[in-house]
Design a protein around this motif. Sequence first.
Motif, short mmCIF file in Angstrom:
data_model
loop_
_atom_site.label_atom_id
_atom_site.label_comp_id
_atom_site.label_asym_id
_atom_site.label_seq_id
_atom_site.Cartn_x
_atom_site.Cartn_y
_atom_site.Cartn_z
N ILE A 781 0.84 -1.20 0.00
CA ILE A 781 0.00 0.00 0.00
C ILE A 781 0.88 1.25 0.00
O ILE A 781 0.49 2.28 -0.52
CB ILE A 781 -1.01 0.01 1.17
CG1 ILE A 781 -0.33 -0.13 2.51
CG2 ILE A 781 -2.06 -1.06 0.97
CD1 ILE A 781 -1.29 0.00 3.66
N LEU A 782 2.07 1.10 0.52
CA LEU A 782 3.00 2.23 0.45
C LEU A 782 3.34 2.53 -1.01
O LEU A 782 3.37 3.68 -1.43
CB LEU A 782 4.26 1.90 1.24
CG LEU A 782 5.25 3.04 1.38
CD1 LEU A 782 4.65 4.13 2.24
CD2 LEU A 782 6.54 2.56 2.00
N LEU A 784 1.52 1.87 -3.55
CA LEU A 784 0.32 2.46 -4.14
C LEU A 784 0.25 3.94 -3.81
O LEU A 784 -0.05 4.79 -4.67
CB LEU A 784 -0.90 1.72 -3.60
CG LEU A 784 -2.12 1.72 -4.49
CD1 LEU A 784 -1.80 1.10 -5.81
CD2 LEU A 784 -3.25 1.00 -3.80
N ALA A 785 0.54 4.25 -2.53
CA ALA A 785 0.50 5.65 -2.11
C ALA A 785 1.53 6.45 -2.88
O ALA A 785 1.26 7.57 -3.33
CB ALA A 785 0.76 5.74 -0.61
N ALA A 788 0.33 7.13 -6.32
CA ALA A 788 -0.67 8.19 -6.34
C ALA A 788 -0.02 9.55 -6.19
O ALA A 788 -0.34 10.50 -6.91
CB ALA A 788 -1.69 7.97 -5.22
N VAL A 791 1.62 10.47 -9.39
CA VAL A 791 0.65 10.93 -10.40
C VAL A 791 0.26 12.37 -10.12
O VAL A 791 0.26 13.23 -11.01
CB VAL A 791 -0.58 10.01 -10.39
CG1 VAL A 791 -1.70 10.64 -11.18
CG2 VAL A 791 -0.23 8.67 -10.97
N VAL A 792 -0.04 12.63 -8.85
CA VAL A 792 -0.47 13.99 -8.52
C VAL A 792 0.62 14.99 -8.83
O VAL A 792 0.38 16.04 -9.42
CB VAL A 792 -0.86 14.07 -7.03
CG1 VAL A 792 -1.09 15.51 -6.62
CG2 VAL A 792 -2.10 13.26 -6.78
N VAL B 78 -2.77 -5.24 -7.76
CA VAL B 78 -2.93 -3.86 -7.28
C VAL B 78 -1.71 -3.02 -7.62
O VAL B 78 -1.82 -1.88 -8.07
CB VAL B 78 -3.23 -3.87 -5.77
CG1 VAL B 78 -3.38 -2.47 -5.27
CG2 VAL B 78 -4.49 -4.65 -5.50
N PHE B 81 -1.66 -2.12 -11.16
CA PHE B 81 -2.59 -1.02 -11.41
C PHE B 81 -1.91 0.33 -11.13
O PHE B 81 -1.98 1.26 -11.93
CB PHE B 81 -3.83 -1.17 -10.52
CG PHE B 81 -4.68 0.07 -10.44
CD1 PHE B 81 -5.40 0.49 -11.55
CD2 PHE B 81 -4.74 0.81 -9.27
CE1 PHE B 81 -6.16 1.64 -11.48
CE2 PHE B 81 -5.50 1.96 -9.21
CZ PHE B 81 -6.21 2.38 -10.31
N ILE C 75 -5.15 8.62 1.89
CA ILE C 75 -4.00 7.73 1.74
C ILE C 75 -3.15 7.77 3.00
O ILE C 75 -2.79 6.75 3.59
CB ILE C 75 -3.14 8.15 0.54
CG1 ILE C 75 -3.96 8.14 -0.74
CG2 ILE C 75 -1.94 7.23 0.39
CD1 ILE C 75 -3.18 8.60 -1.94
N GLY C 78 -4.80 6.14 5.92
CA GLY C 78 -4.77 4.69 5.77
C GLY C 78 -3.41 4.12 6.14
O GLY C 78 -3.32 3.14 6.90
N LEU C 79 -2.37 4.75 5.61
CA LEU C 79 -1.02 4.27 5.93
C LEU C 79 -0.77 4.34 7.43
O LEU C 79 -0.23 3.40 8.03
CB LEU C 79 0.02 5.11 5.20
CG LEU C 79 0.30 4.75 3.75
CD1 LEU C 79 1.30 5.71 3.16
CD2 LEU C 79 0.85 3.33 3.65
N GLY C 123 -6.82 0.12 7.03
CA GLY C 123 -5.76 0.95 6.46
C GLY C 123 -5.60 0.67 4.98
O GLY C 123 -5.54 1.59 4.16
N VAL C 127 -6.22 3.30 1.86
CA VAL C 127 -5.16 3.63 0.90
C VAL C 127 -5.64 3.33 -0.51
O VAL C 127 -5.44 4.12 -1.44
CB VAL C 127 -3.87 2.86 1.20
CG1 VAL C 127 -2.85 3.08 0.10
CG2 VAL C 127 -3.28 3.30 2.52
N VAL C 128 -6.30 2.18 -0.69
CA VAL C 128 -6.74 1.80 -2.04
C VAL C 128 -7.74 2.81 -2.56
O VAL C 128 -7.61 3.33 -3.68
CB VAL C 128 -7.32 0.37 -2.03
CG1 VAL C 128 -7.99 0.07 -3.34
CG2 VAL C 128 -6.23 -0.63 -1.76
N ALA C 131 -5.88 6.15 -3.13
CA ALA C 131 -4.96 6.17 -4.26
C ALA C 131 -5.72 6.13 -5.58
O ALA C 131 -5.45 6.93 -6.49
CB ALA C 131 -4.00 4.99 -4.18
N THR C 134 -7.41 9.46 -6.09
CA THR C 134 -6.44 10.54 -6.32
C THR C 134 -5.93 10.50 -7.75
O THR C 134 -5.87 11.52 -8.44
CB THR C 134 -5.25 10.39 -5.37
OG1 THR C 134 -5.74 10.26 -4.05
CG2 THR C 134 -4.35 11.60 -5.43
#
Lengths: 805, 112, 144
Positions: A781-782, A784-785, A788, A791-792, B78, B81, C75, C78-79, C123, C127-128, C131, C134
Amino acid sequence: MTVLHWAIISPFLLAILVPFLYKYGRKIHTGWFVLLLPLALFIYFLTFLPRSSAGEVVLRTVPWVPSLGINFDLYIDGLSLLFALLITGIGTLVILYSVYYLSKTKEKLNNFYVYLLLFMGAMLGVVLSDNIIVLYVFWEITSVSSALLISYWYQREKSIYGAQKSMYITVFGGLSMLGGFSLLYTMTGTFSIREIIANIDLVTTSSLFLPAMILILFGAFTKSAQFPFHIWLPDAMEAPTPVSAYLHSATMVKAGIYLVARFTPVFGGSPEWFWIVSLTGIVTLIWGSVSAVRQKDLKSILAFSTVSQLGMIMSLLGVGSVAYYFYDGDNALYTTAILAAVFHLINHATFKGSLFMTAGIIDHETGTRDIRQLGGLMTIMPITATVSFIGLASMAGLPPFNGFLSKELFFTAMVNVTEYGIFSVETWGFILPVLAWVASIFTFLYCTILFVKTFTGRFQPEKLSVKHVHEAPFGMLVSPAILGLLVVIFGLFPNVLAYTFIEPAMQAILPGIMEPGQQFKVHIYHWHGFNLELWMTIGVIVLGAILFITMKKWSQSRFYRKERDIFNYVYDSGYDGLIKGSQLITRVQMTGRLRDYFVYMCAFIVFLIIYTMIRYDAFSINTANVSPIEPFMWFVVIAFVVSIISVPFINNRMTAVVMTGVAGYLVALMFTIFRAPDLALTQLLVETVSVILFMLVFYHLPELRKEKKKPAFKLVNLIISVAFGVMITLVSLSAFAFGSETNFTSISQYFIENSKVLAGGYNIVNVILVDFRGLDTMLEILVLAIAAIGVVSLIKLRFKGSEDV
Amino acid sequence: MEVLMSVVIGIIFSVSIYLFLSKSIIRVILGSLLISHGVHLLLITMSGLQRGGPPLLGLEAEAYTDPLPQALVLTAIVISFGVTAFLLVMAYRTFKEHKTDNLEELRGSADE
Amino acid sequence: MKLQKPNDVMLQVSMRVITLFIFAFSFYLFLAGHNNPGGGFIGGLMTASAILVLYLAFDMKTITKAIPFSFTTMIGVGLLIAVATGIMSMLFGYPFLTHFFDYFLFPLFGEVELTTALFFDLGVYLVVVGAAMTIILAIAEDDK
């Protein structure tokens, strides 16, 4: 985690807080907050003193990677305690000094103190770690924080140059040290220094003894600026003066000394260790002192003098290592060198720290450090002059200061060498005392030059940029004055150190020599009678004085005018060559065409894997164990293949997206067939979101065009892609065949059995994700963050106007 | 089934490598999307397909399909993605800045 | 996809109802994750698609008003939740990210299993959603 661990971690924690303290406490100088920590740590480490002087050691363990034998073990004995006290004690004084040295309004104090605290924590870690891997990690942090501190004024080109240089040299040494550590591990099977020393026979009998020793010495020599790696230290003087006083004289450069002392029980007693360490030390001593004479910048003189003094301590450690060879109780003939090394280590920290601080004061008040522009400051800055005088006299080896005592001991140790009768000292041993003596003459000379040129003679206000030169503020004088006072105290009463610091440190450097409960005899005398050492000192003073008086004559020589060390040219040309060589290679190989890179990579992967598989005869196909193909599966597969193959031929972007979407949904369908409901759901949703994303982006992008390429070009592409596909098919088949032929049990069985029992979940896939392999998921998830955020920032951040991006 | 899937996976990889080698940045991104399908299916296939029920203990099946590759692939889906999104946006920005999607034209100059 | 004000009354009315169901279902998937197909990833993606549908049916302004928090913050939150769950177990002397579970008896629900892994999954979920939203909004909002 014990208090001791927190003591090491606390600087790092405070470093996190510093930016906030800086931001929200702007009225108060950030240094005042920071000051409290080293002071507290100093007092904390002082509490260990009774135990350490009683010969006890303290060991605190926290498992870190126990499966690899890497534990956060901290170990306090005489040596590490001495260093810990130096680090925190000098640290306190330096931070106090920096409060007055660095302006609250003009400087970026948050950066400064963050780096300084990083360094302090790392340095404590280096000297207290028992585990060599932990030691290595902290060691590299000191290199990095040192480079950051040198480049503190990063707008200056010289700062960047100095920082890079110190970084490259010390990190090179650090890496080779890591190599040496791994060799030690292969010999002994442990990363703990105590255990390595306990299993010393495994090391001394191994053929890896010499390589390991040399690699570790590389680390020590680069860090302690030993010849010929000393060239980084003078350039490191671009750092703010408090940093020079702290890192580049009192603590960090002594890390190499620490390492050599720490590993004396491991390598000591061998002729290679004796000769390499003592010769490098003595050459560094003379090279540094001769180079210092021709410097014109106050801090450069001090830098080279630091180099030479470090060489002196290093040579003493080398000479002292023979104590292991003789293994002979308390024989002062063999242990004087170690005694002198420890004593001088303390002395050097006191006088050199105070000298750097006074040099900083002069720089701060007059705006220059060039001795040709200075002069006559004695009447204007009397306190500074007094403190400088004490420091310089001590460094020059004049009585009654502490430098005199340690220099006498140094001479004694060097003269003793000729009497050892081992390692062919009878033929070559004489060069050690001779070189030591010559170097001392130059030491005396540069000390005299420094004092006379700066403080006596005519005051030259016309050469200075600062209008009204006056004595420094009281607060700035406190730290150098304290150190100067220590110089006097240790000079008059050296034996206060004897059984509190020196003897425990000697026990740590030379463990196992004394019977348990016994102590080395440590007594430092002021007066030995008219012996050889005294005559040597008198000779130093006389010859040094003559050289100083005749300075006008030889100062015209080419030798004197050349300030830069010749080894800088080696470094610079090596650096340039490296960059040019890399550029050349890059230019040949990097065409900038994505296709070329893909061709390289794919062709290489195909070659490598096919070769390996042929070499080990790894191709196999097993059809006995395959699962049956349900009839409808054919439809899915055919639809899937058609949709995939059509993608390269489509010239309409929307159709292409729809086709990949179809492929994605069919993958979801396959996941369902393959009994993977979680995957099917995820794939379905991801595909939906992806298609929306594609639609959004493609709205802005141009239409796909037919690829106009030559047939030969296309043929190459086709061959490579088909070869890659065939290779993957073969790998997949062979992997499956291997899995079903050999009877290994999948680790999944563990998850299936324990999912309910240990994690209370019925969905094994989910339990693996959130529980068994939770850390992977957290990092995922890190990622993924980060994607994101990437991208931003790609979209939102852009340069104004027509700047080239 | 595994043999069939291996061939299908090979085809996916071939097609995506072919797409990688093309000039258009969009095709490259489509290739990366497809290759991730290939990798996911490869992971699932290598451990053997349909070796039992879905890995849900609530079903109380006699045997379960290997759950570990599934967990790996779920993570991979994921992540891919995220990567695809990033690539897409990068292509988008590149096009905005340079007004071309042709990788040949996007090459850096020689003196860089 | 243009996110200017459209005029699809039918779509808007039906979407209000449909998204409600999607939200409910995504929430179910998220909670069911430990024992049935679902979990933070799937639930999060489902929620993200529901929000996307809303954006398709309505215009940007309306939705920004209806969902008054930033997805970027989501995000981070969540983290933080995921890391905090891991650290919690450290405070009790267990390795990072050790989870615990137990069964509790609730009125109406009967016996329910509660696990700290759910917080970790929360969390992941945040995040999903954060993200995915966003990324898509960053492109959609970029009209230059």
